[in-house]
Design a protein around this motif. Sequence first.
Motif, mmCIF file in Angstrom:
data_model
loop_
_atom_site.group_PDB
_atom_site.id
_atom_site.type_symbol
_atom_site.label_atom_id
_atom_site.label_comp_id
_atom_site.label_asym_id
_atom_site.label_seq_id
_atom_site.Cartn_x
_atom_site.Cartn_y
_atom_site.Cartn_z
ATOM 1 N N VAL A 17 0.844 -1.198 0.000
ATOM 2 C CA VAL A 17 0.000 0.000 0.000
ATOM 3 C C VAL A 17 0.880 1.249 0.000
ATOM 4 O O VAL A 17 0.609 2.213 -0.717
ATOM 5 C CB VAL A 17 -0.957 -0.005 1.211
ATOM 6 C CG1 VAL A 17 -1.610 1.352 1.412
ATOM 7 C CG2 VAL A 17 -2.011 -1.085 1.035
ATOM 8 N N GLN A 18 1.954 1.227 0.773
ATOM 9 C CA GLN A 18 2.858 2.377 0.806
ATOM 10 C C GLN A 18 3.500 2.609 -0.563
ATOM 11 O O GLN A 18 3.607 3.747 -1.018
ATOM 12 C CB GLN A 18 3.931 2.185 1.878
ATOM 13 C CG GLN A 18 3.378 2.326 3.279
ATOM 14 C CD GLN A 18 4.402 2.039 4.352
ATOM 15 O OE1 GLN A 18 5.439 1.417 4.119
ATOM 16 N NE2 GLN A 18 4.118 2.493 5.561
ATOM 17 N N ALA A 22 2.783 6.016 -3.025
ATOM 18 C CA ALA A 22 3.888 6.912 -3.368
ATOM 19 C C ALA A 22 3.976 7.190 -4.869
ATOM 20 O O ALA A 22 4.780 8.013 -5.293
ATOM 21 C CB ALA A 22 5.209 6.315 -2.875
ATOM 22 N N THR A 23 3.129 6.549 -5.681
ATOM 23 C CA THR A 23 3.236 6.705 -7.136
ATOM 24 C C THR A 23 2.524 7.962 -7.634
ATOM 25 O O THR A 23 1.616 8.483 -6.997
ATOM 26 C CB THR A 23 2.618 5.485 -7.874
ATOM 27 O OG1 THR A 23 1.205 5.460 -7.612
ATOM 28 C CG2 THR A 23 3.283 4.184 -7.442
ATOM 29 N N ARG A 24 2.942 8.406 -8.800
ATOM 30 C CA ARG A 24 2.304 9.559 -9.445
ATOM 31 C C ARG A 24 0.860 9.232 -9.833
ATOM 32 O O ARG A 24 -0.010 10.100 -9.791
ATOM 33 C CB ARG A 24 3.096 9.986 -10.673
ATOM 34 C CG ARG A 24 4.417 10.631 -10.328
ATOM 35 C CD ARG A 24 5.155 11.080 -11.589
ATOM 36 N NE ARG A 24 6.498 11.492 -11.288
ATOM 37 C CZ ARG A 24 6.842 12.712 -10.885
ATOM 38 N NH1 ARG A 24 5.926 13.635 -10.740
ATOM 39 N NH2 ARG A 24 8.100 13.004 -10.638
ATOM 40 N N PHE A 143 6.686 7.257 10.416
ATOM 41 C CA PHE A 143 5.275 6.894 10.535
ATOM 42 C C PHE A 143 4.685 6.467 9.183
ATOM 43 O O PHE A 143 3.960 5.489 9.094
ATOM 44 C CB PHE A 143 4.536 8.114 11.083
ATOM 45 C CG PHE A 143 3.071 7.940 11.283
ATOM 46 C CD1 PHE A 143 2.577 7.151 12.301
ATOM 47 C CD2 PHE A 143 2.170 8.598 10.456
ATOM 48 C CE1 PHE A 143 1.213 7.011 12.493
ATOM 49 C CE2 PHE A 143 0.813 8.466 10.638
ATOM 50 C CZ PHE A 143 0.335 7.666 11.662
ATOM 51 N N TRP A 144 4.993 7.199 8.101
ATOM 52 C CA TRP A 144 4.459 6.917 6.762
ATOM 53 C C TRP A 144 5.511 7.283 5.715
ATOM 54 O O TRP A 144 5.542 8.412 5.217
ATOM 55 C CB TRP A 144 3.152 7.688 6.535
ATOM 56 C CG TRP A 144 2.390 7.241 5.320
ATOM 57 C CD1 TRP A 144 2.204 7.961 4.175
ATOM 58 C CD2 TRP A 144 1.728 5.996 5.107
ATOM 59 N NE1 TRP A 144 1.462 7.222 3.284
ATOM 60 C CE2 TRP A 144 1.149 6.021 3.836
ATOM 61 C CE3 TRP A 144 1.561 4.842 5.893
ATOM 62 C CZ2 TRP A 144 0.411 4.953 3.309
ATOM 63 C CZ3 TRP A 144 0.840 3.785 5.366
ATOM 64 C CH2 TRP A 144 0.277 3.853 4.095
ATOM 65 N N PRO A 145 6.412 6.359 5.365
ATOM 66 C CA PRO A 145 7.518 6.632 4.446
ATOM 67 C C PRO A 145 7.149 7.233 3.087
ATOM 68 O O PRO A 145 7.962 7.976 2.523
ATOM 69 C CB PRO A 145 8.184 5.253 4.286
ATOM 70 C CG PRO A 145 7.843 4.525 5.553
ATOM 71 C CD PRO A 145 6.463 4.996 5.921
ATOM 72 N N PRO A 146 5.958 6.989 2.511
ATOM 73 C CA PRO A 146 5.646 7.601 1.211
ATOM 74 C C PRO A 146 5.710 9.129 1.190
ATOM 75 O O PRO A 146 5.850 9.726 0.120
ATOM 76 C CB PRO A 146 4.224 7.113 0.911
ATOM 77 C CG PRO A 146 4.149 5.788 1.604
ATOM 78 C CD PRO A 146 4.926 6.001 2.881
ATOM 79 N N TYR A 147 5.653 9.777 2.355
ATOM 80 C CA TYR A 147 5.779 11.235 2.356
ATOM 81 C C TYR A 147 7.112 11.681 1.751
ATOM 82 O O TYR A 147 7.203 12.761 1.183
ATOM 83 C CB TYR A 147 5.618 11.809 3.767
ATOM 84 C CG TYR A 147 4.195 11.815 4.265
ATOM 85 C CD1 TYR A 147 3.150 12.344 3.503
ATOM 86 C CD2 TYR A 147 3.886 11.308 5.523
ATOM 87 C CE1 TYR A 147 1.853 12.350 3.973
ATOM 88 C CE2 TYR A 147 2.582 11.322 6.005
ATOM 89 C CZ TYR A 147 1.568 11.844 5.221
ATOM 90 O OH TYR A 147 0.285 11.857 5.688
ATOM 91 N N ALA A 148 8.142 10.861 1.845
ATOM 92 C CA ALA A 148 9.439 11.207 1.241
ATOM 93 C C ALA A 148 9.315 11.295 -0.279
ATOM 94 O O ALA A 148 9.888 12.199 -0.900
ATOM 95 C CB ALA A 148 10.499 10.179 1.634
#
Length: 166
Positions: A17-18, A22-24, A143-148
């Motif tokens: 899910v993460q 994180a995708t465009r 907490f939520w790596p996709p923010y990077a």
Amino acid sequence: MRQNGHRSRAGRLLRGVQRVSATRAFARLAPPVLPAVDRGLHRLTGGKVLLSTWLLPCVVLTSTGARSGRARRTPLACMPEEDGRSWILVGSNFGRPGHPAWTHNLLAHPDAVISRRGEDVPVTARLLEREERVAAWRAVLEFWPPYAAYQARVAREIRLFRLRRR
């Protein structure tokens, strides 16, 4: 053994899910769909259910429009802080170029209300800056790596707000 297998599957699902979030493509498709679904569920369940809470803790922020002065309701992921009286909101806008409207609203009118688990909580928002922002950003990425990935896609610095219960 079975419990470890369950944890392992749950961990793989979360990582999947993460990766997707994180995708465009997700940044293009999710904004018109997820908030609308969450607003509808929130209304139908008296504030007790948000679809997004299956992934992350979420609230519905009711802020005052920066220009309109009208109440604006926005479902948002949040990072609850350990004190139980404050939450971090991330103005990621799904990694799209502009700051989300709710961040402008909080800058203009920091007093707001969050709805969580059917309870309305009056809060005051504060934009995090300098060292305080750096520390919160580290915690948010853990907490939520996709923010990077969202930050890497945009030239603007993603705004972080701390909301404290009034």
